[in-house]
Design an enzyme around this catalytic site. Structure first.
Site, mmCIF file in Angstrom:
data_model
loop_
_atom_site.group_PDB
_atom_site.id
_atom_site.type_symbol
_atom_site.label_atom_id
_atom_site.label_comp_id
_atom_site.label_asym_id
_atom_site.label_seq_id
_atom_site.Cartn_x
_atom_site.Cartn_y
_atom_site.Cartn_z
ATOM 1 N N TYR A 37 79.433 76.372 -69.424
ATOM 2 C CA TYR A 37 78.432 76.502 -70.561
ATOM 3 C C TYR A 37 77.162 76.007 -69.949
ATOM 4 C CZ TYR A 37 75.734 74.718 -74.304
ATOM 5 O OH TYR A 37 74.679 74.578 -75.288
ATOM 6 N N PRO A 90 63.748 72.058 -73.169
ATOM 7 C CA PRO A 90 64.804 71.296 -74.292
ATOM 8 C C PRO A 90 66.373 71.928 -74.040
ATOM 9 C CG PRO A 90 63.451 73.183 -75.340
ATOM 10 C CD PRO A 90 63.023 72.976 -73.778
ATOM 11 N N SER A 116 65.758 68.605 -77.876
ATOM 12 C CA SER A 116 66.313 69.672 -78.595
ATOM 13 C C SER A 116 66.822 69.095 -79.869
ATOM 14 C CB SER A 116 67.658 70.183 -77.691
ATOM 15 O OG SER A 116 68.347 70.996 -78.745
ATOM 16 N N GLN A 138 61.781 70.096 -80.060
ATOM 17 C CA GLN A 138 61.995 71.620 -80.274
ATOM 18 C C GLN A 138 62.936 71.786 -81.465
ATOM 19 O OE1 GLN A 138 65.681 72.958 -79.311
ATOM 20 N NE2 GLN A 138 65.062 74.574 -80.432
ATOM 21 N N TYR A 140 65.390 73.998 -84.141
ATOM 22 C CA TYR A 140 66.115 75.228 -84.553
ATOM 23 C C TYR A 140 66.200 74.857 -85.932
ATOM 24 C CZ TYR A 140 67.862 76.699 -80.041
ATOM 25 O OH TYR A 140 68.142 77.269 -78.719
ATOM 26 N N THR A 166 61.932 77.479 -81.074
ATOM 27 C CA THR A 166 62.673 78.592 -80.446
ATOM 28 C C THR A 166 62.967 79.538 -81.044
ATOM 29 O OG1 THR A 166 63.529 76.727 -78.804
ATOM 30 C CG2 THR A 166 64.670 78.869 -78.996
ATOM 31 N N LYS A 235 58.607 79.437 -78.524
ATOM 32 C CA LYS A 235 59.230 79.649 -77.162
ATOM 33 C C LYS A 235 60.222 80.684 -77.441
ATOM 34 C CE LYS A 235 62.608 76.638 -74.335
ATOM 35 N NZ LYS A 235 64.067 77.444 -74.551
ATOM 36 N N HIS A 259 65.123 82.106 -72.141
ATOM 37 C CA HIS A 259 66.273 80.826 -72.573
ATOM 38 C C HIS A 259 67.317 80.943 -71.400
ATOM 39 C CE1 HIS A 259 67.547 79.295 -76.439
ATOM 40 N NE2 HIS A 259 68.455 78.809 -75.782
ATOM 41 N N ARG A 262 70.663 83.378 -71.288
ATOM 42 C CA ARG A 262 71.549 83.132 -72.075
ATOM 43 C C ARG A 262 71.713 83.756 -73.559
ATOM 44 N NH1 ARG A 262 73.635 78.067 -70.572
ATOM 45 N NH2 ARG A 262 74.034 77.108 -72.589
ATOM 46 N N GLY A 292 64.734 80.264 -64.465
ATOM 47 C CA GLY A 292 64.980 80.573 -63.071
ATOM 48 C C GLY A 292 64.215 79.594 -62.144
ATOM 49 N N VAL A 293 63.512 78.765 -62.427
ATOM 50 C CA VAL A 293 62.582 77.798 -61.572
ATOM 51 C C VAL A 293 63.677 77.058 -60.685
ATOM 52 C CG1 VAL A 293 61.038 75.882 -61.219
ATOM 53 C CG2 VAL A 293 60.683 77.728 -63.209
HETATM 54 C C1 FNR Z 1 69.408 75.666 -72.869
HETATM 55 N N1 FNR Z 1 68.092 75.817 -73.421
HETATM 56 C C2 FNR Z 1 67.722 75.554 -74.621
HETATM 57 N N2 FNR Z 1 66.565 76.035 -75.313
HETATM 58 C C3 FNR Z 1 66.124 75.405 -76.697
HETATM 59 O O1 FNR Z 1 65.024 75.968 -77.011
HETATM 60 N N3 FNR Z 1 67.011 74.558 -77.289
HETATM 61 C C4 FNR Z 1 68.306 74.352 -76.823
HETATM 62 O O2 FNR Z 1 68.953 73.439 -77.381
HETATM 63 C C5 FNR Z 1 68.657 74.842 -75.490
HETATM 64 N N4 FNR Z 1 69.712 74.298 -74.937
HETATM 65 C C6 FNR Z 1 70.172 74.655 -73.839
HETATM 66 C C7 FNR Z 1 71.624 74.218 -73.195
HETATM 67 C C8 FNR Z 1 71.821 74.861 -71.721
HETATM 68 C C9 FNR Z 1 72.967 74.236 -71.343
HETATM 69 C C10 FNR Z 1 71.060 75.450 -71.108
HETATM 70 C C11 FNR Z 1 71.005 75.848 -69.819
HETATM 71 C C12 FNR Z 1 69.505 76.065 -71.539
HETATM 72 C C13 FNR Z 1 67.262 76.826 -72.710
HETATM 73 C C14 FNR Z 1 65.985 75.952 -71.884
HETATM 74 O O3 FNR Z 1 65.238 75.474 -72.712
HETATM 75 C C15 FNR Z 1 65.577 76.802 -70.854
HETATM 76 O O4 FNR Z 1 64.759 77.877 -71.485
HETATM 77 C C16 FNR Z 1 66.469 77.290 -69.873
HETATM 78 O O5 FNR Z 1 67.305 76.486 -69.395
HETATM 79 C C17 FNR Z 1 65.453 77.658 -68.530
HETATM 80 O O6 FNR Z 1 66.443 78.486 -67.560
HETATM 81 P P1 FNR Z 1 66.778 77.663 -66.270
HETATM 82 O O7 FNR Z 1 65.630 77.035 -65.544
HETATM 83 O O8 FNR Z 1 67.758 76.823 -66.667
HETATM 84 O O9 FNR Z 1 67.916 78.729 -65.622
#
Ligand code: FNR
Length: 366
Positions: A37, A90, A116, A138, A140, A166, A235, A259, A262, A292-293
């Protein structure tokens, strides 16, 4: 708590060589469902991988004879002083819920936690870890505006100094790993449970997203501003067009993100969209960048390409899985040390100089 999400409960400082290896280490200690996940993306995971790889599309042009011994990483946003130009993205995940992440961040200090809406913890639980540390919220959105006003009021009362809308997750991406694992959320979501048919626990992400608002439009930016009077980020955008629409609707900041690969797969990597957005924004509002950071070089390149702040994602959660709140702090410390090293080698004294640094487009990088 579902066994699929149980991570080790050890709290310890981590020795981090790089955050890419951290993912491999986390895989060894996390159950498959929880790890997939966290680590997984949508579709063929093209965008997930491309997010990291596409930093190689630009090289950092170093300056020498630059008189740099102690690089300075301080910056600010909306009048808020920060120790480093990176904050927490978040993310809703982990059995310590967001309290562990929050504590790690507040112990590091001088940065911002993004909370989040799908958090497994209440605002109060997160605050125990955050100890007054700055936070953004953040959202939803619910389909029902009264509930949205409710949630926004609580976030504001909790001390959020900005709201992140988001916009790239109106439904869930096709996450094959989660589907095969039949992954369901292992905990309830106290902030949004008021608009779900259940608490969030044992619900699939598809189901949860489906019950959230799908018709997100510029009017939602206006709505959030009107009801909170706080700066609003949009976002999840990747184009000049969307940056202009967001700013036209009154957004105080834009957040370039895929994101973390994802959502829409086979979109370009996040970094390769940053220059276009930065050109369109032309300094009108701050830009946050994520996806990707994994290294100090990535933070440096994002700032040089027009971002004002970078948000960290998965590496922090891998740190949390391996070392609890201390692991989170270790990841933030790693990025601080690594960024300073890159700044020094590139001949940049401070963040203004990083933003003015020159990148060189590279051929045949992929
Ligand atoms: C997320 N991300 C995310 N974004 C958001 O706006 N609300 C959320 O609840 C979540 N939940 C979430 C869960 C998990 C497990 C991941 C990995 C990511 C996206 C997050 O804010 C962000 O954009 C990414 O994690 C950036 O990418 P990297 O650096 O994790 O690869």
């Amino acid at each position: 708590m579902s066994a699929e999400y149980k991570a080790p409960s050890e709290v310890k400082d981590l020795t981090i060589y790089n955050t890419i290896e951290l993912e491999d280490l986390a895989k060894e200690v996390m159950p498959k469902g929880g790890f997939d996940y966290l680590a997984g993306g949508s579709g063929e995971e093209f965008t997930l991988k491309r997010n990291v790889q596409c930093f190689k599309s630009q090289g950092i042009l170093p300056r020498v004879l630059a008189d740099v011994e102690f690089p300075e990483t301080e910056t600010e946003i909306f009048g808020q002083k920060l120790k480093v130009p990176f904050i927490m993205a978040p993310i809703a995940a982990h059995e310590t819920k967001e309290a562990g992440t929050a504590k790690g961040i507040s112990e590091f200090g001088g940065t911002i936690m993004s909370i989040s809406a799908y958090s497994g913890a209440t605002f109060e639980e997160i605050d125990e870890g955050l100890q007054g540390n700055p936070r953004w919220f953040q959202i939803y959105m619910a389909k029902d505006d009264e509930l949205n006003i409710n949630i926004l009021n609580e976030a504001k009362a909790d001390g959020a100094s900005a709201i992140i809308l988001t916009a790239d997750a109106t439904i869930s991406g096709n996450r094959d790993r989660d589907d095969k694992n039949e992954f369901v959320y292992p905990f309830g979501m106290p902030i949004v449970s008021r608009y779900l048919t259940g608490t969030g626990e044992n619900m699939s992400l598809n189901n949860i997203y489906g019950q959230s608002k799908q018709k997100i439009t510029p009017r939602d930016v206006e709505f959030i501003k009107k009801h909170t009077d706080l700066p609003v980020f949009v976002k999840g955008l990747q184009t000049a067009e969307d940056a202009n629409v967001a700013i036209g609707a009154g957004a105080d900041g834009v957040w370039v993100s895929t994101h973390g690969g994802r959502q829409l797969d086979e979109a370009p990597g996040s970094f390769e969209c940053l220059a276009e957005v930065a050109d369109a924004v032309a300094g009108r509002v701050p830009i946050v960048f994520d996806s990707g950071v994994r290294r100090g070089e990535h933070i440096f390149k994002a700032l040089a390409q027009g971002a004002d702040l970078v948000a960290l994602g998965r590496p922090v959660l891998f740190g949390l899985a391996l070392g609890g709140w201390k692991g989170v702090r270790s990841v933030f410390e790693y990025f601080e040390t690594d960024l300073k090293r890159v700044m020094q080698l590139a001949g940049t004294q401070n963040i203004d100089q990083v933003k003015a640094a020159r990148l060189k487009a590279l051929d045949n990088w992929n």
